[in-house]
Design an enzyme around this catalytic site. Sequence first.
Site, PDB file in Angstrom:
ATOM      1  N   HIS A 160      72.305 -42.412  25.237  1.00 27.74           N
ATOM      2  CA  HIS A 160      70.700 -42.511  25.359  1.00 27.74           C
ATOM      3  C   HIS A 160      70.293 -42.158  26.621  1.00 27.74           C
ATOM      4  O   HIS A 160      70.980 -42.758  27.741  1.00 27.74           O
ATOM      5  CB  HIS A 160      70.194 -43.762  24.935  1.00 27.74           C
ATOM      6  CG  HIS A 160      70.234 -43.874  23.553  1.00 27.74           C
ATOM      7  ND1 HIS A 160      70.430 -45.460  22.779  1.00 27.74           N
ATOM      8  CD2 HIS A 160      69.763 -43.387  22.305  1.00 27.74           C
ATOM      9  CE1 HIS A 160      70.209 -45.286  21.501  1.00 27.74           C
ATOM     10  NE2 HIS A 160      69.859 -43.961  21.392  1.00 27.74           N
ATOM     11  N   CYS A 204      67.306 -51.595  26.769  1.00 30.67           N
ATOM     12  CA  CYS A 204      67.547 -51.242  25.394  1.00 30.67           C
ATOM     13  C   CYS A 204      66.771 -52.622  24.485  1.00 30.67           C
ATOM     14  O   CYS A 204      66.427 -52.413  23.360  1.00 30.67           O
ATOM     15  CB  CYS A 204      68.810 -51.100  24.973  1.00 30.67           C
ATOM     16  SG  CYS A 204      69.894 -49.905  25.740  1.00 30.67           S
TER      17      CYS A 204
END
Length: 703
Positions: free
Chosen positions: A168, A264
Amino acid sequence: MADPIRFLMCPPEYYDVDYVINPWMEGNIHKSSRDRAVEQWQGLYHHLKERAIVDLVQPQKGVPDMVFTANAGLVLGNVAVLSRFYHPERQGEEPHFKKWFEDNGFTVYELPKDLPFEGAGDALLDREGRWLWAGYGFRSELDSHPYIAKWLDIEVLSLQLVDSRFYHLDTCFCPLAGGYLLYYPPAFDFYSNQLIEQRVPAQKRIAISEPDAVNFACNAVNIDRVVVMNKASDELQQQLADLGFEVVQTPLTEFLKAGGAAKCLTLRVTEPIAVDVRANAIVRSRIVHLEGHLLDSGLINRALDAIVENGGSFQVLNFNLGEQRHSHSSAEVKVSATSELMLEEIVSQLIDMGAVALPQEERDAQLEPVEQAGVSPDDFYVTTIYPTEVRIDGQWVRVQKQRMDGAIAISQTADGLVAQCKLLRDLEVGERVVTGVGGIRTIRKDERDQKASQEFSFMSAGVSSERRVELVVEQVAWELRQIRDRGGKVVVTAGPVVIHTGGGEHLSHLIREGYVQALLGGNAIAVHDMEQAMLGTSLGVDMKRGIAVRGGHRHHLKTINTIRRYGSIAQAVEAGVVTRGVMYECVKHNIPFCLAGSIRDDGPLPDTEMDLLKAQTEYARLLEGAEMILMLSSMLHSIGVGNMTPAGVKMVCVDINPAVVTKLSDRGSVESTGVVTDVGLFLSLLIEQLKRLTGPYPVKVAV
Ligand code: ARG
């Protein structure tokens, strides 16, 4: 006073590592401690609470990764783009996040089905709000970026992720206040690094080390001058302190086991819209059509790999699987890239694989004039060995003199437009050259069909082992016989090793018997061949006894000197000075040869062409119309010849060095056969086989 900053978090009630969808989760299934996870999550929660408002979304059973709210979606102003998870394991989170966004007054946009995009995990706003950085390569599809640009009305800068540990964007990239950027450059491809460097000045880029990167130092929450993260090395802390940032470390090791950390676990839901930013869809796409034995030949894999390896992304729009083994499949693939240049590079590779544009996308080739002799306009299409056509005024025109590494020159002649492959140095003012990749297609014979119809099938593009040499010899002998009998053309390129290994007499035999229509080599093969004819040695080694003779090292120079005295090889033959051997047979049977000189050449022989450009032209001329090329132990001449030869010509490359053989089989075509063996041995087997095959055969003199 400015509006307060808000974050969305999700309590870790159901958090665990239940499956593996990223490298961090491997080996960590059910290895995290719930208690420690709760404690760590609360640590982060309190740090944020001190500085902002933290909203909570209700955790849900069965979706353990829901704690990672960064992946809920992407927020700007009152718009939220809902995530479409790549992995089914996380898709169950989507409705819960959707509900939260709706309940909290956001306008929710949803991407088309099967177009993955993982929210703020893969899309990070420049902290000044000037543009959006968006990642692709693992979880989010490049094609999602234009939607986001449109919906959020912001410029999107696409970055390709290339290290699966940093799957990511927020695992390796963190824009900070004041235009600073914390990031780990090796996680990105070359072009993305260039883009980052263009947008962020050097003094604002903080490139972190690998140890910090694997501690998820980039996965940080930035609130003004505070940066909250799992862990930072002393150097990194110092570096950030020097720039006026305060690092707050809060251990999140339990979440690292799932591949996430501070950033996150949060989603910033207050992202003000900066004034004067405008949408800019940077993604370029084109649709191509592929047809053939896409699956069995592996073509579809190669095509899709080429797209991704070159930084692009694809969507297979249509795939029609052929029903029978012999029926073709066809596919329509939408190729996307972040720049026209990247797209062209990809499309040109696909064209080389035989891809064509769809009828509605078909266009004329772009032509640009040659303005300086020997220099092409930039961005010219580089030719390949495959038959090529270009579209001019709506008509497909076949390109002549196909060869690789040239440009396609278009000229007006009395018989109309002519398209031909030309080397850059041969381009003339007044010609036009094909640029870009529009209006070009190559015709690839289906590799599987080709295999089935060819005698060389079992050896296709392979490098043989000694055991298989005999089989290849049989095939080559058979082909040689066929070609000779139908008056075809075989060209031999040979190095001096042919003579040193005792192959001279065999090659002489081939020429004498009409199997060779042209010979290409350097100075050395001719010198050593005639040295052997006149003095019985090759580079001073007695060819009968295999030992060096005294004074033998001067033999080749004496040979050169003698031939120079006679003015040419032919004259030496006529004078009866050279009475046998390869060159002798060439002269006697009118077989044209070209000896290309090099920096190493002694002498040279009067016949050796020391003007390299002339030699290349002559090589190309002699190769025209060849059906088969025997490449005998000469890396230099064989590779040169390979470059000049279009697809469809059988090449047999014999060399004791596997590297040479592999280099030529790299053409990837079924038509090149490699044999790793001693060339003298190969030739002697070949002659034996030919004799067996043909019996006595009348000598044919070529004209
Ligand atoms: N296990 C989760 C996944 O692989 C971790 C997500 C981390 N989130 C993030 N924004 N990097 O999807």
